[in-house]
Design a protein around this motif. Structure first.
Motif, PDB file in Angstrom:
ATOM      1  N   SER A  38      13.799 -12.404   9.505  1.00  0.00           N
ATOM      2  CA  SER A  38      14.458 -11.938  10.504  1.00  0.00           C
ATOM      3  C   SER A  38      14.225 -10.359  10.883  1.00  0.00           C
ATOM      4  O   SER A  38      14.198 -10.038  11.974  1.00  0.00           O
ATOM      5  N   LEU A  39      13.721  -9.703   9.584  1.00  0.00           N
ATOM      6  CA  LEU A  39      13.506  -8.323   9.770  1.00  0.00           C
ATOM      7  C   LEU A  39      11.864  -8.524  10.291  1.00  0.00           C
ATOM      8  O   LEU A  39      11.687  -7.401  11.322  1.00  0.00           O
ATOM      9  N   VAL A  40      10.884  -9.267  10.192  1.00  0.00           N
ATOM     10  CA  VAL A  40       9.615  -9.349  10.924  1.00  0.00           C
ATOM     11  C   VAL A  40       9.962  -9.863  12.344  1.00  0.00           C
ATOM     12  O   VAL A  40       9.166  -9.330  13.198  1.00  0.00           O
ATOM     13  N   ARG A  41      10.837 -10.620  12.896  1.00  0.00           N
ATOM     14  CA  ARG A  41      11.032 -10.893  14.238  1.00  0.00           C
ATOM     15  C   ARG A  41      11.558  -9.567  14.944  1.00  0.00           C
ATOM     16  O   ARG A  41      11.203  -9.233  15.754  1.00  0.00           O
ATOM     17  N   PHE A  42      12.295  -8.762  14.228  1.00  0.00           N
ATOM     18  CA  PHE A  42      12.768  -7.519  14.703  1.00  0.00           C
ATOM     19  C   PHE A  42      11.753  -6.516  14.835  1.00  0.00           C
ATOM     20  O   PHE A  42      11.579  -5.918  16.024  1.00  0.00           O
ATOM     21  N   LEU A  43      10.675  -6.656  13.780  1.00  0.00           N
ATOM     22  CA  LEU A  43       9.743  -5.482  13.923  1.00  0.00           C
ATOM     23  C   LEU A  43       8.412  -5.835  14.908  1.00  0.00           C
ATOM     24  O   LEU A  43       8.303  -5.103  15.825  1.00  0.00           O
ATOM     25  N   TYR A  44       8.580  -7.198  15.478  1.00  0.00           N
ATOM     26  CA  TYR A  44       7.491  -7.591  16.165  1.00  0.00           C
ATOM     27  C   TYR A  44       8.426  -7.799  17.772  1.00  0.00           C
ATOM     28  O   TYR A  44       7.806  -8.425  18.850  1.00  0.00           O
ATOM     29  N   ASN A  45       9.587  -7.379  17.993  1.00  0.00           N
ATOM     30  CA  ASN A  45      10.450  -7.549  19.203  1.00  0.00           C
ATOM     31  C   ASN A  45      10.550  -8.876  19.600  1.00  0.00           C
ATOM     32  O   ASN A  45      10.626  -9.134  20.839  1.00  0.00           O
ATOM     33  N   GLU A  46      10.650  -9.643  18.614  1.00  0.00           N
ATOM     34  CA  GLU A  46      10.815 -11.283  18.848  1.00  0.00           C
ATOM     35  C   GLU A  46      12.472 -11.750  18.623  1.00  0.00           C
ATOM     36  O   GLU A  46      12.500 -12.734  18.874  1.00  0.00           O
TER      37      GLU A  46
END
Length: 70
Positions: free
Chosen positions: A9-17
């Motif tokens: 979820s943090l990676v999705r947030f980081l990549y604006n996904e």
């Protein structure tokens, strides 16, 4: 209710996904949870250190492929 966030979820947030709801939840959680913020900052440092990716082959590569196809 306590929400548990994963690295995904943090990676999705980081990549604006992340969807809007998840983005708003994570923004709030990052302000409130220093451990989560530390994890996010660690991921962000890794993301910033990645090289730029080219999605277009060079002209030399295209020429070689075309020459080989003849």
């Amino acid at each position: 209710m306590i929400q548990m966030y994963t690295e995904e979820s943090l990676v999705r947030f980081l990549y604006n996904e992340a969807d809007l709801f998840e983005k708003l939840e994570l923004e709030f959680a990052l302000e409130e949870d220093s451990t989560l913020l530390e994890s996010f900052e660690h991921l962000n440092e890794g993301y910033a250190s990645l090289p730029e990716i080219q999605f277009r082959p060079s002209e030399k590569t295209i020429s070689k492929i075309l020459a080989y196809s003849k």
